[in-house]
Design a protein around this motif. Structure first.
Motif, PDB file in Angstrom:
ATOM      1  N   THR A 106       9.480 -82.208  80.546  1.00 44.61           N
ATOM      2  CA  THR A 106       8.577 -81.917  81.790  1.00 44.61           C
ATOM      3  C   THR A 106       9.393 -82.837  83.020  1.00 44.61           C
ATOM      4  OG1 THR A 106       7.172 -83.777  81.150  1.00 44.61           O
ATOM      5  CG2 THR A 106       6.528 -81.516  80.597  1.00 44.61           C
ATOM      6  N   ASN A 107       9.689 -84.066  82.641  1.00 37.82           N
ATOM      7  CA  ASN A 107      10.615 -84.847  83.589  1.00 37.82           C
ATOM      8  C   ASN A 107      11.718 -83.924  84.257  1.00 37.82           C
ATOM      9  OD1 ASN A 107       9.338 -87.283  83.458  1.00 37.82           O
ATOM     10  ND2 ASN A 107       9.605 -87.350  81.465  1.00 37.82           N
ATOM     11  N   ARG A 108      12.255 -83.094  83.333  1.00 36.14           N
ATOM     12  CA  ARG A 108      13.397 -82.389  84.046  1.00 36.14           C
ATOM     13  C   ARG A 108      12.726 -81.306  85.018  1.00 36.14           C
ATOM     14  NH1 ARG A 108      16.295 -79.700  85.947  1.00 36.14           N
ATOM     15  NH2 ARG A 108      18.154 -79.144  85.377  1.00 36.14           N
ATOM     16  N   MET A 109      11.469 -81.306  84.924  1.00 38.45           N
ATOM     17  CA  MET A 109      10.670 -80.120  85.712  1.00 38.45           C
ATOM     18  C   MET A 109      10.211 -80.858  86.917  1.00 38.45           C
ATOM     19  SD  MET A 109       8.793 -78.073  82.941  1.00 38.45           S
ATOM     20  CE  MET A 109       9.301 -77.684  81.480  1.00 38.45           C
ATOM     21  N   ALA A 110      10.367 -82.100  87.144  1.00 40.30           N
ATOM     22  CA  ALA A 110       9.814 -82.738  88.102  1.00 40.30           C
ATOM     23  C   ALA A 110      10.861 -82.799  89.552  1.00 40.30           C
ATOM     24  CB  ALA A 110       9.638 -84.276  88.054  1.00 40.30           C
ATOM     25  N   PRO A 111      10.184 -82.220  90.661  1.00 32.15           N
ATOM     26  CA  PRO A 111      10.934 -81.866  91.844  1.00 32.15           C
ATOM     27  C   PRO A 111      11.395 -83.584  92.272  1.00 32.15           C
ATOM     28  CG  PRO A 111       9.104 -80.877  91.924  1.00 32.15           C
ATOM     29  CD  PRO A 111       8.709 -81.535  90.759  1.00 32.15           C
ATOM     30  N   ALA A 113      11.992 -84.180  95.304  1.00 32.78           N
ATOM     31  CA  ALA A 113      11.369 -84.393  96.509  1.00 32.78           C
ATOM     32  C   ALA A 113      10.065 -85.310  96.416  1.00 32.78           C
ATOM     33  CB  ALA A 113      11.128 -83.382  97.212  1.00 32.78           C
ATOM     34  N   VAL A 114       9.397 -84.898  95.167  1.00 30.31           N
ATOM     35  CA  VAL A 114       8.142 -85.646  94.930  1.00 30.31           C
ATOM     36  C   VAL A 114       8.372 -87.078  94.504  1.00 30.31           C
ATOM     37  CG1 VAL A 114       6.446 -85.758  92.975  1.00 30.31           C
ATOM     38  CG2 VAL A 114       6.791 -83.510  93.810  1.00 30.31           C
ATOM     39  N   PHE A 115       9.479 -87.254  94.054  1.00 29.56           N
ATOM     40  CA  PHE A 115       9.614 -89.011  93.620  1.00 29.56           C
ATOM     41  C   PHE A 115      10.544 -89.836  94.480  1.00 29.56           C
ATOM     42  CE2 PHE A 115       8.877 -87.025  89.374  1.00 29.56           C
ATOM     43  CZ  PHE A 115       7.971 -88.018  88.939  1.00 29.56           C
ATOM     44  N   LEU A 141      16.242 -89.909  84.953  1.00 27.92           N
ATOM     45  CA  LEU A 141      14.977 -89.418  84.932  1.00 27.92           C
ATOM     46  C   LEU A 141      15.035 -87.817  84.360  1.00 27.92           C
ATOM     47  CD1 LEU A 141      11.736 -89.040  85.822  1.00 27.92           C
ATOM     48  CD2 LEU A 141      12.637 -88.190  87.855  1.00 27.92           C
TER      49      LEU A 141
END
Lengths: 267, 287
Positions: A106-111, A113-115, A141
């Motif tokens: 799921t961390n691979r799916m985190a945009p 831009a969000v972080f 990440l």
């Protein structure tokens, strides 16, 4: 399908891939006057001036050095922590293993831009802002999950008998892992390093957010030029052309393994 | 492979866990903090509850960006997947030419994303770019900085240029795992080209295609740098995708509350679609 027609599709596709790259490289050899004067397929007044600027101006060539430093640090960290973890996932069952694996992905799916903003605050708070290490850690990440994913696929392809025989021969875990297991999956490690290198090298948003001067990546140096558009197109094109080279070298070395990398990985 | 039960394996996973958790939990908690509270600086927070979420979910701006994002992802998947399969099927399977093809095709994947944007910007410039000049001299009025349709076409074309190779590489990997005997058997049976594709090649590519589509979905849904450099989200807002909009709200206007709420919704949408897709594909595989 006939032999000649079969060649048509890949050839046309590669031609399509090469055209923008050619446009970029051709422009890097043109003078500003020629670029703004109108379109020409070949450079009319061939010049190396743009490259000369990059190789003599520290703000330019330091960008390349910075990028390469954090990409290498990131690749080393990602692969070395992913190796034991991938081994654990491929060989053992343990409490929460499947959930952990999915959580990693799921961390691979985190945009990114969000972080971006939280990362800026986090790395400023721990005093790593504007260091190579900050970018290298931030890229973990998405690179660590990817590395675990690919390595796990490779390791699952190695029969378990290899481990068992080694333990029977009196090898300790660490000695077996370093002496026998790592050489056996060398190809897999190569592929993993390729993908870590690739994703860290091409990422800009986080790298730009976490640096200001000392560790500024080449990509960020280029955006400064891009905003003053028009005047320095030739310089921008030369800088862009040079960013293709590290990738091209890496591809050449792993060309026989790239395709296998993802194919062997388990979804 | 049957795995042994070994709780000590946790020790092997710990370094990964610490590093990823450090990068994931703390920033995520920051986002959650901002999403539910209002701050005027100095670390003083006021509980806002779900105000920001309601505001984002009701705003036209978010809906428009989401629709643009879905449209974009749908379009690039519809082009890249068939094209990638087509190229993988027709490219040479062995020998020097296969290596040459692989190296050339992998090249776009290793170009920094902002360079991809800059390259396409240069390529498509109406007067001085190769593409822009060619189209205009053919009598087609093309200017991607002013025409929304042209901006869309250029962005989609850029993504096709950039990422189709990933699908080609993965499909090629799936195809090269098919033994030659299969094809010989199919020839003896007099199977048509379509039957070979449908019953031999497609099943072998299914697993890698799943990975390819998942990766393409995730990455295209997060796309930021390339369209930002190419069009800057314009003309107007026509190519402002979710990430571009998010950065505009968070860093441009510094509306941290709505930006954080939007981040969480955004992340959940990606997770949800990936999870549904993953579950469906896995169920098919089991059958």
């Amino acid at each position: 399908m006939t032999y000649s027609r079969k060649w048509f599709v890949p050839t046309l596709y590669i031609l399509f891939l090469m055209l923008p790259i050619y446009g970029l490289i051709a422009m890097s050899f043109k003078t500003t006057g020629e670029i703004l004067g109108g379109f020409s397929f070949f450079p009319q007044n061939f010049t190396l001036a743009n490259y000369k600027v990059i190789f003599t101006d520290p703000t330019w060539y330091n960008g390349y050095i910075n990028s390469i430093i954090y990409v290498v640090i990131n690749t080393v960290i990602s692969v070395s922590v992913a190796l034991p973890a991938a081994y654990a996932f491929s060989r053992y069952r343990f409490l929460g293993d499947k959930h952990l694996f999915f959580w990693l992905l799921t961390n691979r799916m985190a945009p990114p831009a969000v972080f971006a903003l939280p990362f800026f605050q986090l790395y400023s708070a721990i005093g790593l802002f504007d260091t190579h290490l900050a970018v290298a850690l931030a890229h973990c990440l998405f690179n660590i999950p990817l590395a675990v994913w690919i390595l796990e696929g490779f390791m699952s392809g190695i029969p378990k008998e290899l481990d068992e025989t080694a333990y029977l021969d009196g090898y300790s875990f660490s000695r077996f892992f370093v002496r026998i297991f790592i050489p056996t999956i060398a190809a897999g490690i190569g592929v993993t390093m390729f993908f870590c290198f690739m994703y860290s090298w091409v990422e800009l948003l986080l790298a730009k957010t976490l640096t200001s001067v000392a560790a500024k990546p080449i990509a960020a140096t280029m955006t400064r030029t891009a905003s003053s558009s028009g005047y320095e197109l030739g310089l921008l094109a030369a800088a862009g052309s040079l960013t293709i080279i590290p990738g091209a070298i890496v591809i050449y070395f792993v060309r026989n393994y790239i395709a296998k990398g993802f194919a062997l990985g388990r979804v | 492979m049957n795995k042994t039960l070994n709780q000590k394996a946790w020790w092997l996973v710990t370094p990964v866990l610490i590093l990823v958790a450090f990068n994931a939990f703390i920033p995520l908690m920051t986002v959650v903090n901002y999403a539910f509270q209002e701050t005027f600086g100095n670390n003083v927070f006021f509980w806002e509850g779900t105000t920001w979420f309601e505001q984002v979910l009701r705003s036209d701006r978010f809906h428009d960006a989401l629709v643009r994002q879905l449209l974009f992802t749908g379009m690039i998947l519809a082009i890249e997947v068939p094209l990638g399969i087509g190229v993988a099927l027709t490219m040479p399977r062995k020998g020097h030419w296969a290596s040459v093809c692989l190296v050339l095709m992998a090249l776009p994947l290793l170009i920094p994303w902002n360079v991809v944007g800059a390259m396409w910007n240069i390529f498509a410039l109406p007067e001085i770019g190769l593409l822009g000049h060619t189209l205009n001299s053919m009598g087609i009025d093309y200017n991607f900085t002013r025409q929304p349709v042209a901006a869309w076409m250029t962005t989609v074309l850029m993504d096709v240029w950039h990422w189709t190779s990933l699908i080609v590489l993965l499909c090629y990997a799936g195809l090269s795992s098919i033994p030659d005997d299969y094809y010989q058997a199919a020839n003896i049976d007099g199977a048509s080209r379509w039957a070979i594709f449908r019953f031999i090649q497609l099943p072998k590519m299914k697993r890698v295609l799943t990975i390819a589509i998942l990766l393409r979905f995730m990455d295209s849904f997060m796309i930021y740098t390339e369209p930002f450099v190419l069009t800057g989200g314009g003309p107007g807002n026509t190519t402002t995708f979710l990430s571009i909009d998010l950065v505009k709200i968070a860093l441009g206007q510094f509306d941290l509350g709505p930006a954080a709420a939007m981040s969480l919704i955004y992340f959940l949408v990606v997770l949800l679609i990936c999870w549904v897709f993953y579950t469906i594909m896995m169920r098919n595989e089991e059958q």
